[in-house]
Design an enzyme around this catalytic site. Structure first.
Site, PDB file in Angstrom:
ATOM      1  N   LYS A 107       9.956  -5.887  -2.203  1.00  0.00           N
ATOM      2  CA  LYS A 107      11.165  -5.652  -1.447  1.00  0.00           C
ATOM      3  C   LYS A 107      11.708  -6.997  -0.596  1.00  0.00           C
ATOM      4  O   LYS A 107      12.802  -6.886  -0.094  1.00  0.00           O
ATOM      5  CB  LYS A 107      10.897  -4.675  -0.207  1.00  0.00           C
ATOM      6  CG  LYS A 107      10.482  -3.235  -1.010  1.00  0.00           C
ATOM      7  CD  LYS A 107      10.607  -2.097   0.108  1.00  0.00           C
ATOM      8  CE  LYS A 107      10.351  -0.716  -0.451  1.00  0.00           C
ATOM      9  NZ  LYS A 107       8.756  -0.503  -1.139  1.00  0.00           N
TER      10      LYS A 107
HETATM   11  C1  LIG Z   1       9.040   0.488  -1.999  1.00  0.00           C
HETATM   12  C2  LIG Z   1       7.740   0.388  -2.958  1.00  0.00           C
HETATM   13  C3  LIG Z   1       7.689   1.126  -4.050  1.00  0.00           C
HETATM   14  C4  LIG Z   1       8.751   1.963  -4.611  1.00  0.00           C
HETATM   15  O1  LIG Z   1       9.861   1.535  -4.964  1.00  0.00           O
HETATM   16  P1  LIG Z   1      11.293   2.436  -5.160  1.00  0.00           P
HETATM   17  O2  LIG Z   1      12.119   1.409  -5.541  1.00  0.00           O
HETATM   18  O3  LIG Z   1      11.492   3.209  -3.861  1.00  0.00           O
HETATM   19  O4  LIG Z   1      11.067   3.253  -6.169  1.00  0.00           O
HETATM   20  C5  LIG Z   1       6.619   0.964  -4.882  1.00  0.00           C
HETATM   21  N1  LIG Z   1       5.482   0.300  -4.436  1.00  0.00           N
HETATM   22  C6  LIG Z   1       5.564  -0.540  -3.392  1.00  0.00           C
HETATM   23  C7  LIG Z   1       4.279  -1.333  -2.825  1.00  0.00           C
HETATM   24  C8  LIG Z   1       6.518  -0.154  -2.461  1.00  0.00           C
HETATM   25  O5  LIG Z   1       6.645  -1.005  -1.267  1.00  0.00           O
END
Ligand SMILES: *Cc1c(COP(=O)(O)O)cnc(C)c1O
Length: 428
Positions: A107
């Protein structure tokens, strides 16, 4: 580039407005009006381009002339200033490690890109923008870090008290400056509900926007690392299958966008924990959102994935076409732990619970000989230390990025009700 609301009851709007608003007035999420494939020549010769050049090619049509080229290039340079290696763990299976950024979660890419775009758009405006976000763990840290000291932007993060890991909590409560952490007496869904109420509340005297993957500026840059993986794997001359550990389905949806831009990807797998709304839909054609269930891969505890509607749009709402290119499988915590153990025994690789769910997706899909499977490692195992250290015979060395926050003192404001959130937002 203009964007339309997927509820189709709001006027189309610019990239700038889509970024500032987050969600359209009709509560629909935004989608680009046009998607133009990149030149075949560029994809063919991708190995000759730097990460920055690739990212610029991928995103420029979605920004258009709303950010000058030189500024956009500068934003991209900061966004992708860390490594995105594909690490092979078995013959024809590699993991794309997305955890080398400042908060060790994928993210970071979207949060940093969005924060720079928002700061650019708000540069001449003396009205502050408030980014309001609810987190079950990873989003909070990435957003806090990505938006730290962004000019004209205040960040308010709601998280459920006692429900995020110690490291995650420190990542979002120790930065101070323009970042405020609100510790909610409740679960993640309570935080999410308060945020949603605030967005609809006309008596809030601030410009609010959200920083989760419904925001186009957080969603679209996630295309970059599918290109980076392809650049590394092109010489294998195999067809690529990506398995993406999915919660809100923003990450996998960005991968499908990359494919629309011409990136050769044979198949996508949305691997989930027991929150199985999408795999059920693919099986029986009924989309039935459910309350989220808690699991060891808690960043994916989502019962109504907000980006799935974008995926449907990408396939013209044609279920058969979708199923040709896209599968979704759901796995229990028990199976996930077993996978972490077998990956470790076979290859010595330490997968976090989310990555392990991705790995399981590839196992279930059952690769053919001419295919190469990539699962996304979405967080560093240190972020899920308890699960990893009780599942595997290892103790994890604390990386530099994490050491920085471990000694810092947590500062949060405890709240219980929506009224308390509102008075905190309306103060100042
Ligand atoms: C946010 C997150 C996900 C999921 O991603 P999406 O785009 O919401 O499907 C998977 N793994 C981790 C570690 C995350 O922080």
């Amino acid at each position: 580039m203009n964007y339309y609301s997927l509820h189709r009851k709001s006027p189309n709007t610019s990239f700038k407005n889509a970024v500032i608003e987050g969600l359209a007035k009709d509560r629909g999420i935004y989608f680009p009006e046009n998607i133009t494939p990149l030149s075949k020549d560029f994809i063919e010769n991708i190995e000759q381009y730097s990460h920055e050049e690739i990212a610029f090619e991928a995103i420029k049509q979605f920004v258009g002339d709303e950010i000058p080229e030189t500024v956009l290039k500068e934003i991209i340079k900061e966004t992708v200033s860390f490594d995105f290696p594909v690490v092979e763990i078995e013959e024809n299976i590699g993991t794309l490690e997305l955890f080398h950024g400042p908060t060790m979660a994928f993210k970071d890419v979207g949060a940093r890109f969005m924060s720079s775009c928002l700061a650019y758009f708000n540069r001449d405006n003396d009205k502050e923008i408030t980014v309001l976000v609810a987190t079950s763990g990873d989003t909070g840290g990435a957003v806090a870090n990505g938006f730290l000291n962004a000019k004209g932007i205040k960040v308010v993060i709601l998280y459920p008290s006692g429900k995020v890991s110690d490291i995650q909590e420190r990542q979002l409560t120790t930065l101070g400056n323009n970042i405020t952490a609100l510790e909610v007496d409740g679960v993640f869904d309570d935080c999410q509900d308060m945020v949603k109420t605030a967005f609809l509340d006309k008596t809030i005297q601030r410009t609010l926007t959200s920083a989760n993957s419904i925001n186009v500026a957080r969603w679209l840059p996630q295309m970059f690392y599918f290109f980076f993986a392809y650049k590394q794997l092109k010489k294998q001359n195999k067809e690529l299958v990506f398995s993406v550990p999915s919660g809100n389905f923003g990450n996998i949806c960005a991968g499908i966008m990359a494919n629309k831009l011409g990136l050769p990807i044979k198949h996508f797998i949305a691997a989930t924990n027991i929150n199985d709304t999408v795999s059920n839909y693919l099986e029986n054609g009924n989309y039935v959102p459910k309350p989220s269930k808690a699991t060891i891969s808690n960043a994916m505890d989502v019962g109504n994935p907000s980006n799935f509607i974008r995926i449907q749009e990408l396939f013209n709402n044609d279920l058969m076409a979708l199923k040709n290119k896209f599968s979704s499988y759901s796995f229990t915590d028990e199976i996930t732990k077993k996978a972490m153990q077998s990956i470790f025994t076979e290859s010595g690789y330490i997968a976090d619970p989310h990555g392990a769910v991705g790995y399981l997706g590839l196992q279930k899909y059952d690769l053919e000989e001419n295919e190469y499977g990539v699962f996304l490692e979405t967080a560093h195992p240190v972020k899920f230390l308890d699960v990893v250290e009780t599942t595997l015979p290892v103790s994890i060395e604390i990386p530099e990025q994490i050491k920085k926050v471990i000694g810092k003192e947590k500062v949060s404001l405890k709240i219980r009700t929506y009224e308390e959130l509102k008075s905190s937002l309306n103060a100042e």
